[in-house]
Design a protein around this motif. Sequence first.
Motif, PDB file in Angstrom:
ATOM      1  N   ILE A 236       3.545  14.301   4.229  1.00 31.65           N
ATOM      2  CA  ILE A 236       3.110  14.406   5.621  1.00 31.65           C
ATOM      3  C   ILE A 236       3.623  13.178   6.350  1.00 31.65           C
ATOM      4  O   ILE A 236       3.439  12.047   5.877  1.00 31.65           O
ATOM      5  CB  ILE A 236       1.579  14.479   5.736  1.00 31.65           C
ATOM      6  N   GLY A 237       4.254  13.368   7.489  1.00 30.58           N
ATOM      7  CA  GLY A 237       4.722  12.252   8.291  1.00 30.58           C
ATOM      8  C   GLY A 237       3.606  11.687   9.148  1.00 30.58           C
ATOM      9  O   GLY A 237       2.691  12.402   9.560  1.00 30.58           O
ATOM     10  N   ALA A 238       3.679  10.398   9.421  1.00 34.27           N
ATOM     11  CA  ALA A 238       2.669   9.748  10.254  1.00 34.27           C
ATOM     12  C   ALA A 238       3.285   8.551  10.954  1.00 34.27           C
ATOM     13  O   ALA A 238       4.091   7.821  10.361  1.00 34.27           O
ATOM     14  CB  ALA A 238       1.470   9.304   9.422  1.00 34.27           C
ATOM     15  N   ASP A 239       2.901   8.347  12.214  1.00 29.06           N
ATOM     16  CA  ASP A 239       3.354   7.152  12.924  1.00 29.06           C
ATOM     17  C   ASP A 239       2.673   5.902  12.388  1.00 29.06           C
ATOM     18  O   ASP A 239       3.241   4.813  12.423  1.00 29.06           O
ATOM     19  CB  ASP A 239       3.054   7.297  14.420  1.00 29.06           C
ATOM     20  N   ALA A 240       1.434   6.049  11.905  1.00 34.28           N
ATOM     21  CA  ALA A 240       0.701   4.930  11.319  1.00 34.28           C
ATOM     22  C   ALA A 240      -0.226   5.470  10.244  1.00 34.28           C
ATOM     23  O   ALA A 240      -0.782   6.566  10.383  1.00 34.28           O
ATOM     24  CB  ALA A 240      -0.105   4.181  12.374  1.00 34.28           C
ATOM     25  N   VAL A 241      -0.406   4.704   9.171  1.00 28.66           N
ATOM     26  CA  VAL A 241      -1.269   5.091   8.063  1.00 28.66           C
ATOM     27  C   VAL A 241      -2.329   4.012   7.879  1.00 28.66           C
ATOM     28  O   VAL A 241      -2.012   2.815   7.838  1.00 28.66           O
ATOM     29  CB  VAL A 241      -0.477   5.264   6.755  1.00 28.66           C
ATOM     30  N   VAL A 242      -3.588   4.428   7.781  1.00 29.69           N
ATOM     31  CA  VAL A 242      -4.701   3.517   7.503  1.00 29.69           C
ATOM     32  C   VAL A 242      -5.262   3.860   6.131  1.00 29.69           C
ATOM     33  O   VAL A 242      -5.764   4.966   5.920  1.00 29.69           O
ATOM     34  CB  VAL A 242      -5.817   3.625   8.555  1.00 29.69           C
ATOM     35  N   LEU A 243      -5.180   2.926   5.189  1.00 26.32           N
ATOM     36  CA  LEU A 243      -5.766   3.113   3.864  1.00 26.32           C
ATOM     37  C   LEU A 243      -7.201   2.600   3.873  1.00 26.32           C
ATOM     38  O   LEU A 243      -7.448   1.428   4.175  1.00 26.32           O
ATOM     39  CB  LEU A 243      -4.969   2.358   2.799  1.00 26.32           C
ATOM     40  N   ALA A 244      -8.134   3.497   3.541  1.00 23.66           N
ATOM     41  CA  ALA A 244      -9.539   3.126   3.403  1.00 23.66           C
ATOM     42  C   ALA A 244     -10.051   3.793   2.135  1.00 23.66           C
ATOM     43  O   ALA A 244     -11.010   4.562   2.152  1.00 23.66           O
ATOM     44  CB  ALA A 244     -10.331   3.563   4.625  1.00 23.66           C
ATOM     45  N   THR A 245      -9.382   3.494   1.034  1.00 23.06           N
ATOM     46  CA  THR A 245      -9.580   4.216  -0.232  1.00 23.06           C
ATOM     47  C   THR A 245     -10.660   3.627  -1.118  1.00 23.06           C
ATOM     48  O   THR A 245     -10.889   4.125  -2.221  1.00 23.06           O
ATOM     49  CB  THR A 245      -8.252   4.262  -1.011  1.00 23.06           C
ATOM     50  N   GLY A 246     -11.341   2.576  -0.673  1.00 25.05           N
ATOM     51  CA  GLY A 246     -12.415   2.003  -1.476  1.00 25.05           C
ATOM     52  C   GLY A 246     -11.911   1.019  -2.518  1.00 25.05           C
ATOM     53  O   GLY A 246     -10.725   0.671  -2.568  1.00 25.05           O
ATOM     54  N   GLY A 247     -12.839   0.560  -3.364  1.00 26.41           N
ATOM     55  CA  GLY A 247     -12.523  -0.464  -4.344  1.00 26.41           C
ATOM     56  C   GLY A 247     -12.004   0.084  -5.651  1.00 26.41           C
ATOM     57  O   GLY A 247     -11.753   1.286  -5.795  1.00 26.41           O
ATOM     58  N   PHE A 248     -11.883  -0.820  -6.654  1.00 27.27           N
ATOM     59  CA  PHE A 248     -11.313  -0.424  -7.948  1.00 27.27           C
ATOM     60  C   PHE A 248     -12.277  -0.657  -9.106  1.00 27.27           C
ATOM     61  O   PHE A 248     -11.873  -0.652 -10.271  1.00 27.27           O
ATOM     62  CB  PHE A 248     -10.012  -1.189  -8.217  1.00 27.27           C
ATOM     63  N   LEU A 249     -13.569  -0.828  -8.825  1.00 25.22           N
ATOM     64  CA  LEU A 249     -14.476  -1.328  -9.861  1.00 25.22           C
ATOM     65  C   LEU A 249     -14.742  -0.340 -10.986  1.00 25.22           C
ATOM     66  O   LEU A 249     -15.245  -0.736 -12.044  1.00 25.22           O
ATOM     67  CB  LEU A 249     -15.792  -1.765  -9.222  1.00 25.22           C
ATOM     68  N   ARG A 250     -14.417   0.922 -10.808  1.00 22.79           N
ATOM     69  CA  ARG A 250     -14.558   1.869 -11.920  1.00 22.79           C
ATOM     70  C   ARG A 250     -13.318   1.903 -12.806  1.00 22.79           C
ATOM     71  O   ARG A 250     -13.300   2.627 -13.795  1.00 22.79           O
ATOM     72  CB  ARG A 250     -14.877   3.258 -11.382  1.00 22.79           C
ATOM     73  N   ASP A 251     -12.332   1.134 -12.474  1.00 27.06           N
ATOM     74  CA  ASP A 251     -11.162   0.963 -13.325  1.00 27.06           C
ATOM     75  C   ASP A 251     -11.341  -0.363 -14.063  1.00 27.06           C
ATOM     76  O   ASP A 251     -10.984  -1.427 -13.555  1.00 27.06           O
ATOM     77  CB  ASP A 251      -9.890   0.953 -12.476  1.00 27.06           C
ATOM     78  N   ASN A 276     -12.187   4.048  -7.858  1.00 29.97           N
ATOM     79  CA  ASN A 276     -11.312   3.936  -9.027  1.00 29.97           C
ATOM     80  C   ASN A 276      -9.944   3.348  -8.704  1.00 29.97           C
ATOM     81  O   ASN A 276      -8.996   3.529  -9.456  1.00 29.97           O
ATOM     82  CB  ASN A 276     -11.149   5.307  -9.690  1.00 29.97           C
ATOM     83  N   GLY A 277      -9.848   2.669  -7.570  1.00 30.81           N
ATOM     84  CA  GLY A 277      -8.586   2.012  -7.232  1.00 30.81           C
ATOM     85  C   GLY A 277      -7.496   2.949  -6.799  1.00 30.81           C
ATOM     86  O   GLY A 277      -6.312   2.674  -7.032  1.00 30.81           O
ATOM     87  N   GLY A 278      -7.870   4.038  -6.124  1.00 33.77           N
ATOM     88  CA  GLY A 278      -6.878   5.031  -5.736  1.00 33.77           C
ATOM     89  C   GLY A 278      -5.789   4.518  -4.820  1.00 33.77           C
ATOM     90  O   GLY A 278      -4.685   5.068  -4.788  1.00 33.77           O
ATOM     91  N   GLY A 279      -6.064   3.451  -4.058  1.00 33.50           N
ATOM     92  CA  GLY A 279      -5.057   2.924  -3.151  1.00 33.50           C
ATOM     93  C   GLY A 279      -4.118   1.918  -3.783  1.00 33.50           C
ATOM     94  O   GLY A 279      -3.102   1.539  -3.172  1.00 33.50           O
ATOM     95  N   VAL A 280      -4.422   1.477  -5.013  1.00 36.61           N
ATOM     96  CA  VAL A 280      -3.620   0.420  -5.643  1.00 36.61           C
ATOM     97  C   VAL A 280      -2.175   0.842  -5.876  1.00 36.61           C
ATOM     98  O   VAL A 280      -1.248   0.080  -5.543  1.00 36.61           O
ATOM     99  CB  VAL A 280      -4.285  -0.050  -6.948  1.00 36.61           C
ATOM    100  N   PRO A 281      -1.882   2.022  -6.444  1.00 39.17           N
ATOM    101  CA  PRO A 281      -0.470   2.397  -6.636  1.00 39.17           C
ATOM    102  C   PRO A 281       0.315   2.461  -5.326  1.00 39.17           C
ATOM    103  O   PRO A 281       1.482   2.049  -5.277  1.00 39.17           O
ATOM    104  CB  PRO A 281      -0.562   3.780  -7.293  1.00 39.17           C
TER     105      PRO A 281
END
Length: 530
Positions: A236-251, A276-281
Motif C-alpha cells: 500500500i502506498g502512503a505519503d506518510a507512515v506512522v508506526l504505533a506498533t507497541g513495545g517488544f516485552l513479549r519477545d 511482541n516487537g512487531g515494528g522492530v523489523p
Amino acid sequence: MTLLLLLACHAGPVVVPAHPDAHDVVGDSAGETAHTGETSETADDSAQETGDTGDGAPTFERHTQVLVVGSGPAGVAAALTAVEAGREVLLLEKSTTPGTGIRLGGGAYAAMTRWQAEQGFSDTLEAAQADWVTATGEDGTRPSVTAFIEGSGDTLVWLADAHGVEIESSSVSAGEGEMPRTHRIAWSPAVAPFDFLTEGQPITVETGVEVTGPVMWRGAVVGVRWKNAAGEEGTIGADAVVLATGGFLRDLAQVEAHAPELASLDPVFETNPTSNGGGVPFLTEVGAAWETPGNIGAYLHAVQDPVRPDGEALIFSSAVPYIIVGADGRRFTRERELGSFLVAPEVPDTGAWLITAYDDPETPVFQPPGYNWADPAVPEGYTPVEVITAGSVEVFLSGDAEESIAWAGLPADALDELENYNNLAATSAPDPFGAILTPAQSVDGIRWLVVQLHPGLAKNFGGVATDLDGRVLDATGAPVAGLFAAGEVAGMLPGGGAGRGFNGSVGACYYGGRVAGAAAAAYVLAEGGG
C-alpha cells in the motif's frame, strides 16, 4: 472487548477485516474514505501491486495520505489528529479487534491541568520538571520532557472536549513526588474505547493485517508491505507512515539483548499480548537508530499464573502491610514503592519474596493483569488458597510465620528481619531505606503469606530514536523521510527522555500520537500530497 464489524452506511470508521470474502465497497455520504476489500481482493495479483514508473519509482494499486500502523492509544491519537488536519487516513491493525490496548491505559500523566485545579492543587512547570528527575532519573528540563509536560494537559483537554472522554480526578504515584499528576480515564463498560473514539470519524480501519516492512524510494518511506493470516501479501502506498506498533516485552530475546539483568530474574508479562516487537523489523530495515531500548518498566509484585501459559502473571494487590526480602531473608528496598518502577532494578540476582499477614482467608489478594479483564472466563481476583490449589509453587500460606517462611525456603533471618521491621513500625522510627514507619504498617495477622515475586514486564521506556516531531531518525541522526513513530515503540516520548519510566504513561502515548499525527499531516502537505 467488542469485535468491530464491517457495516455499510455506518457513521463511524470504515472497518475492513482482511478476509478473502471482504470485497464489498463501504463508506457513506459523510465523507469516509471508501475502500473495497483491496487488502484481500488484490492479493492474488500482489506481484503487480508495486510496479514502477519507468524511472524506478514504485507504483501502487492502493494509496493513502497517512497510514497508521497500530490501533492503541498512540495509533488512534495519530489517526484522529491527521484526520483533524484534513488528511485521508488508513489505519492497519494486526489483530482482529482494534484498540485492545486503549482500555488498559486507565491512568494518564498530565501536569498543570484543570482537573488538578478543581482538586485545589496548583501545579507548575518547574515542579513537574523537578519531580521528573526523581521519578525517571532524566533531566526534567530536557526539551523533549519540557514539551511533553507542557503539552500533557492540552492532550487531556483534547480527549475530554474534542472526543468526549471522561477524565476523573488526579492522584499521586509512588516515588514521583507529592503532586497528583496521574489522571484517571473512565471508559464506559458499554462500548469499546476504540469504537467510542473513532465513531463518526472518516478513518478507514483494516484489521487482521500485519505490516511486514517498508517500501522505500530514494531514501524515503513511500508505502508498506503487508500480509494477513490467509497468507495473502501486498503493498500500500502512503505519503506518510506512522508506526504505533507497541513495545517488544513479549519477545524475551529482545529483553535479554537489551536488559540481560532483568531477563535473568525470570520475569513474567504484565503487558498486552500484542507487545511482541512487531515494528522492530520495519525499523531495522530502514536503518533506524535506537535510544535506550534497555529502559524497561518492570513492577515487582507478580507470581506466575498457575493455570495460564508460562510467563503470564498474577499480581499481588492488597492494602495489607508487607516486607520484601532477598534470599538471605533481609530487606533491600522501600516497600511503599512496590507499585512503581523503582524496585525491580534493585532485586538481588537470587530473587525476592514478599512476607505479609492478614485475618480474612477469603480475601482475594491476587488479580490478573488488566489485559485479561475483558475475558469473562478470567476471575477478577483469587485468594491465596485458590492460587495454591491451582498448583502454584510460589505462594505459601500457614497460620504460623515461621512455617510459611520455611516452606518458602527462606532462612530464619527472615523472621529476625520481620521482627526488626515491626519494632521500627511500633515506635514510628525510620528504617534503613529512609522510610518513616508507623504502627499501622506493622505486619501481623492470623494467616501468614509468603510469595516468591517475579519482575513483571510492563512498558518500554526506550525505543526507536525520534525527534521532537516524532520523525524516526537514522544512525546519523537524520530523519527517515516519510516515517514517524509514537508510543512504546518510540520509548513513549517524542525525542526521548522517559528514563527508567513513570506511571500514567498512556498520557505520553496519546501525546506522542498527536505529535506524530500532526507532523505526518504537515509532511503530506509539504510534499504536495494534500
